[in-house]
Design a protein around this motif. Structure first.
Motif, PDB file in Angstrom:
ATOM      1  N   ILE A 169     -10.539  26.210 -23.621  1.00 33.89           N
ATOM      2  CA  ILE A 169     -10.404  24.887 -24.264  1.00 33.89           C
ATOM      3  C   ILE A 169      -9.619  23.970 -23.319  1.00 33.89           C
ATOM      4  N   PRO A 170     -10.056  22.706 -23.141  1.00 36.99           N
ATOM      5  CA  PRO A 170      -9.323  21.790 -22.241  1.00 36.99           C
ATOM      6  C   PRO A 170      -7.893  21.608 -22.726  1.00 36.99           C
ATOM      7  N   LYS A 171      -6.966  21.411 -21.758  1.00 42.59           N
ATOM      8  CA  LYS A 171      -5.565  21.143 -22.109  1.00 42.59           C
ATOM      9  C   LYS A 171      -5.236  19.665 -21.872  1.00 42.59           C
ATOM     10  N   VAL A 172      -6.074  19.016 -21.032  1.00 42.28           N
ATOM     11  CA  VAL A 172      -5.701  17.690 -20.508  1.00 42.28           C
ATOM     12  C   VAL A 172      -6.820  16.683 -20.713  1.00 42.28           C
ATOM     13  N   LEU A 173      -6.437  15.484 -21.157  1.00 45.77           N
ATOM     14  CA  LEU A 173      -7.355  14.332 -21.201  1.00 45.77           C
ATOM     15  C   LEU A 173      -6.750  13.245 -20.314  1.00 45.77           C
ATOM     16  N   TYR A 174      -7.497  12.841 -19.282  1.00 47.71           N
ATOM     17  CA  TYR A 174      -7.074  11.728 -18.415  1.00 47.71           C
ATOM     18  C   TYR A 174      -7.795  10.461 -18.855  1.00 47.71           C
ATOM     19  N   THR A 175      -7.015   9.383 -19.079  1.00 46.83           N
ATOM     20  CA  THR A 175      -7.671   8.139 -19.474  1.00 46.83           C
ATOM     21  C   THR A 175      -6.900   6.923 -18.954  1.00 46.83           C
ATOM     22  N   ILE A 176      -7.652   5.840 -18.701  1.00 43.71           N
ATOM     23  CA  ILE A 176      -7.035   4.563 -18.323  1.00 43.71           C
ATOM     24  C   ILE A 176      -7.136   3.674 -19.556  1.00 43.71           C
ATOM     25  N   PRO A 177      -6.079   3.467 -20.298  1.00 47.23           N
ATOM     26  CA  PRO A 177      -6.169   2.830 -21.612  1.00 47.23           C
ATOM     27  C   PRO A 177      -6.444   1.330 -21.593  1.00 47.23           C
ATOM     28  N   ASN A 178      -5.994   0.664 -20.513  1.00 50.38           N
ATOM     29  CA  ASN A 178      -6.073  -0.804 -20.505  1.00 50.38           C
ATOM     30  C   ASN A 178      -6.656  -1.297 -19.184  1.00 50.38           C
ATOM     31  N   CYS A 179      -7.557  -2.280 -19.285  1.00 49.68           N
ATOM     32  CA  CYS A 179      -8.138  -2.915 -18.077  1.00 49.68           C
ATOM     33  C   CYS A 179      -8.627  -1.867 -17.091  1.00 49.68           C
ATOM     34  N   GLY A 180      -9.488  -1.007 -17.555  1.00 48.55           N
ATOM     35  CA  GLY A 180      -9.900   0.180 -16.797  1.00 48.55           C
ATOM     36  C   GLY A 180     -10.440  -0.111 -15.417  1.00 48.55           C
ATOM     37  N   ASN A 181     -10.259   0.851 -14.533  1.00 52.34           N
ATOM     38  CA  ASN A 181     -10.878   0.856 -13.207  1.00 52.34           C
ATOM     39  C   ASN A 181     -11.929   1.966 -13.229  1.00 52.34           C
ATOM     40  N   PRO A 182     -13.226   1.678 -13.149  1.00 53.11           N
ATOM     41  CA  PRO A 182     -13.837   0.440 -12.642  1.00 53.11           C
ATOM     42  C   PRO A 182     -14.324  -0.545 -13.687  1.00 53.11           C
ATOM     43  N   THR A 183     -14.211  -0.250 -14.997  1.00 51.67           N
ATOM     44  CA  THR A 183     -14.988  -1.038 -15.979  1.00 51.67           C
ATOM     45  C   THR A 183     -14.274  -2.278 -16.498  1.00 51.67           C
ATOM     46  N   GLY A 184     -12.956  -2.372 -16.320  1.00 51.58           N
ATOM     47  CA  GLY A 184     -12.223  -3.516 -16.884  1.00 51.58           C
ATOM     48  C   GLY A 184     -12.034  -3.401 -18.388  1.00 51.58           C
ATOM     49  N   ALA A 185     -12.434  -2.254 -18.966  1.00 53.71           N
ATOM     50  CA  ALA A 185     -12.388  -2.076 -20.433  1.00 53.71           C
ATOM     51  C   ALA A 185     -10.969  -1.785 -20.912  1.00 53.71           C
ATOM     52  N   THR A 186     -10.647  -2.329 -22.100  1.00 59.31           N
ATOM     53  CA  THR A 186      -9.371  -2.028 -22.765  1.00 59.31           C
ATOM     54  C   THR A 186      -9.665  -1.372 -24.113  1.00 59.31           C
ATOM     55  N   GLN A 187      -9.068  -0.191 -24.330  1.00 57.10           N
ATOM     56  CA  GLN A 187      -9.277   0.522 -25.587  1.00 57.10           C
ATOM     57  C   GLN A 187      -8.553  -0.229 -26.709  1.00 57.10           C
ATOM     58  N   THR A 188      -9.232  -0.379 -27.861  1.00 57.74           N
ATOM     59  CA  THR A 188      -8.570  -1.018 -29.012  1.00 57.74           C
ATOM     60  C   THR A 188      -7.488  -0.071 -29.549  1.00 57.74           C
ATOM     61  N   LEU A 189      -6.536  -0.642 -30.289  1.00 60.13           N
ATOM     62  CA  LEU A 189      -5.483   0.180 -30.893  1.00 60.13           C
ATOM     63  C   LEU A 189      -6.106   1.198 -31.855  1.00 60.13           C
ATOM     64  N   LYS A 190      -7.149   0.769 -32.584  1.00 59.08           N
ATOM     65  CA  LYS A 190      -7.818   1.688 -33.533  1.00 59.08           C
ATOM     66  C   LYS A 190      -8.326   2.921 -32.776  1.00 59.08           C
ATOM     67  N   ARG A 191      -8.958   2.681 -31.626  1.00 57.62           N
ATOM     68  CA  ARG A 191      -9.496   3.796 -30.837  1.00 57.62           C
ATOM     69  C   ARG A 191      -8.362   4.679 -30.311  1.00 57.62           C
ATOM     70  N   LYS A 192      -7.298   4.026 -29.845  1.00 51.00           N
ATOM     71  CA  LYS A 192      -6.180   4.816 -29.307  1.00 51.00           C
ATOM     72  C   LYS A 192      -5.623   5.741 -30.399  1.00 51.00           C
ATOM     73  N   ARG A 193      -5.528   5.220 -31.599  1.00 52.29           N
ATOM     74  CA  ARG A 193      -5.017   6.031 -32.717  1.00 52.29           C
ATOM     75  C   ARG A 193      -5.954   7.205 -33.004  1.00 52.29           C
ATOM     76  N   GLU A 194      -7.284   6.914 -33.001  1.00 48.85           N
ATOM     77  CA  GLU A 194      -8.259   7.993 -33.269  1.00 48.85           C
ATOM     78  C   GLU A 194      -8.185   9.055 -32.168  1.00 48.85           C
ATOM     79  N   ILE A 195      -8.092   8.595 -30.922  1.00 53.57           N
ATOM     80  CA  ILE A 195      -8.057   9.534 -29.789  1.00 53.57           C
ATOM     81  C   ILE A 195      -6.770  10.339 -29.809  1.00 53.57           C
ATOM     82  N   TYR A 196      -5.662   9.677 -30.161  1.00 49.46           N
ATOM     83  CA  TYR A 196      -4.393  10.403 -30.223  1.00 49.46           C
ATOM     84  C   TYR A 196      -4.460  11.486 -31.298  1.00 49.46           C
TER      85      TYR A 196
END
Ligand SMILES: Cc1ncc(COP(=O)(O)O)c(CNc2cc3ccccc3n(O)c2=O)c1O
Length: 360
Positions: free
Chosen positions: A123-150
């Motif tokens: 089972i994976p132990k680690v999730l790597y993510t760029i939460p805000n202004c992502g490289n390369p996509t410029g995407a920012t995760q909404t707070l709702k998504r961050k809560r679901e992912i957490y």
């Protein structure tokens, strides 16, 4: 100067560490900040840029053969560090709002939450993510998504590596987006910050923060690798922050946000002028990059690496950001931080000319 030119402590310069505490208390309010170090309280370690901190975090957490979860597309510098670690990189799909919780769940459903304590389960132990202004996509995760992912990370007992160098480059200053550290009641978030985008990349100054047991190990790692980040640079930056004060720092951040928002707006103007009907893109919410889909091209790699270069247009092919090596990508990453308006205008004209040549 006789202090700045001497060795200093591996964790970082004391004045700078106190500034880091102040910045996190103000911007992230980590729930673990009030706890004792023994009870997993908040700690930080200054690193030689966040890239240096990131590789130390992966080296601390990942063993050969491990399954590791990463945003896809993913920052190419992170792929460069984990690909040689002989682990199994698992892409988690993203969209214009970043990591998709349903994609994370569908990857994890092959295991049971109880497997988290069983090293043989894979089972994976680690999730790597760029939460805000992502490289390369410029995407920012909404707070709702961050809560679901957490909460998914809580269910499957994942450590979240939050790589957030563009946190201060969010354009919508009224609703500056939240961090995973702000949600982290368990001490499972290891956060990577950087002065590269908000002050200067040549300073090579970043820091890793999170629960003390993780940071303590990173400090030992630092002792064995770098010894410590430049004392001189740390003193210079903490001296500048002392001079600015928190209000001065905030004014500086606002100037930086305004600057990059202007660059982003210019980029969108020229993309729209020349590439409408030839490419598709979303409006970046921050950062320095435009993630563009070149419609009618099934893989941009040779087009970008050869044909675009011949026309002196320097972009990166989407394949460079794919967790699965050798994947095809219709995308390319455009960086708008350095180019002048005239250069952006001309670059988009040349790219449009190239795409029309491809279609003819
Ligand atoms: C998500 C994410 N995490 C960590 C870092 C590293 O930041 P630092 O070590 O604190 O300076 C970065 C820097 N990204 C890049 C750097 C770069 C440098 C030379 C040439 C090209 C570069 N391209 O293309 C980049 O994307 C980043 O985007």
């Amino acid at each position: 100067m006789n202090v700045a030119l001497q060795y200093s402590g591996s964790q970082g310069w004391v004045r700078l560490l106190s500034w880091i505490d102040k910045l996190h208390a103000k911007y992230h309010k980590p729930p673990i900040m009030g706890r004792s170090k023994e009870k997993g309280g908040f700690s930080a370690c200054v690193t030689c840029g966040s890239q240096d901190g990131l590789i130390k975090v992966f080296e601390m957490l990942v063993n050969p053969g491990d399954n590791v979860l990463l945003d896809n597309p993913c920052y190419s510098g992170t792929l460069a560090m984990v690909q040689p670690m002989d682990c199994n990189l698992i892409p988690v799909a993203t969209d214009h709002f970043g990591l998709k919780p349903e994609s994370l769940l569908s990857v994890l459903e092959q295991w049971k939450p109880g497997d988290a304590g069983d090293n043989t389960s894979g089972i994976p132990k680690v999730l790597y993510t760029i939460p805000n202004c992502g490289n390369p996509t410029g995407a920012t995760q909404t707070l709702k998504r961050k809560r679901e992912i957490y909460s998914i990370a809580q269910k499957y007992d994942l450590v979240i590596i939050e790589d957030d160098p563009y946190y201060f480059l969010q354009f919508n200053v009224k609703t500056i987006s939240h961090s995973y550290q702000e949600l982290d009641v368990d001490g499972r978030v290891i956060r990577c910050d950087s002065m590269s985008k908000v002050m200067s990349s040549g300073l090579r100054l970043g820091w890793i923060s999170g629960a003390h047991p993780f940071i303590e190990r990173l400090i030992l790692h630092q002792q064995a690798s770098l010894l410590h980040t430049s004392t001189f640079v740390q003193m210079m930056v903490s001296g500048l922050l002392d001079q600015w004060g928190m209000e001065g720092f905030e004014n500086h951040v606002r100037n930086v946000q305004e600057f990059y928002k202007g660059r982003r707006d210019a980029m969108l103007t020229y993309a729209k002028k020349w590439l409408t009907g030839l490419a598709e893109w979303s409006e970046p919410q921050g950062g320095m990059f435009l993630w563009m889909k070149l419609t009618g091209v099934d893989d941009t790699t040779s087009l970008i690496k050869k044909r675009a270069l011949e026309k002196k247009v320097l972009l990166l092919p989407g394949s460079a950001f794919d967790v699965i090596r050798g994947s095809k990508s219709q995308f390319c990453r455009i960086s708008y931080s350095f180019a002048t308006n005239e250069e952006m205008d001309e670059a988009c004209r040349r790219l449009a000319e190239l795409l029309r040549e491809e279609r003819s």
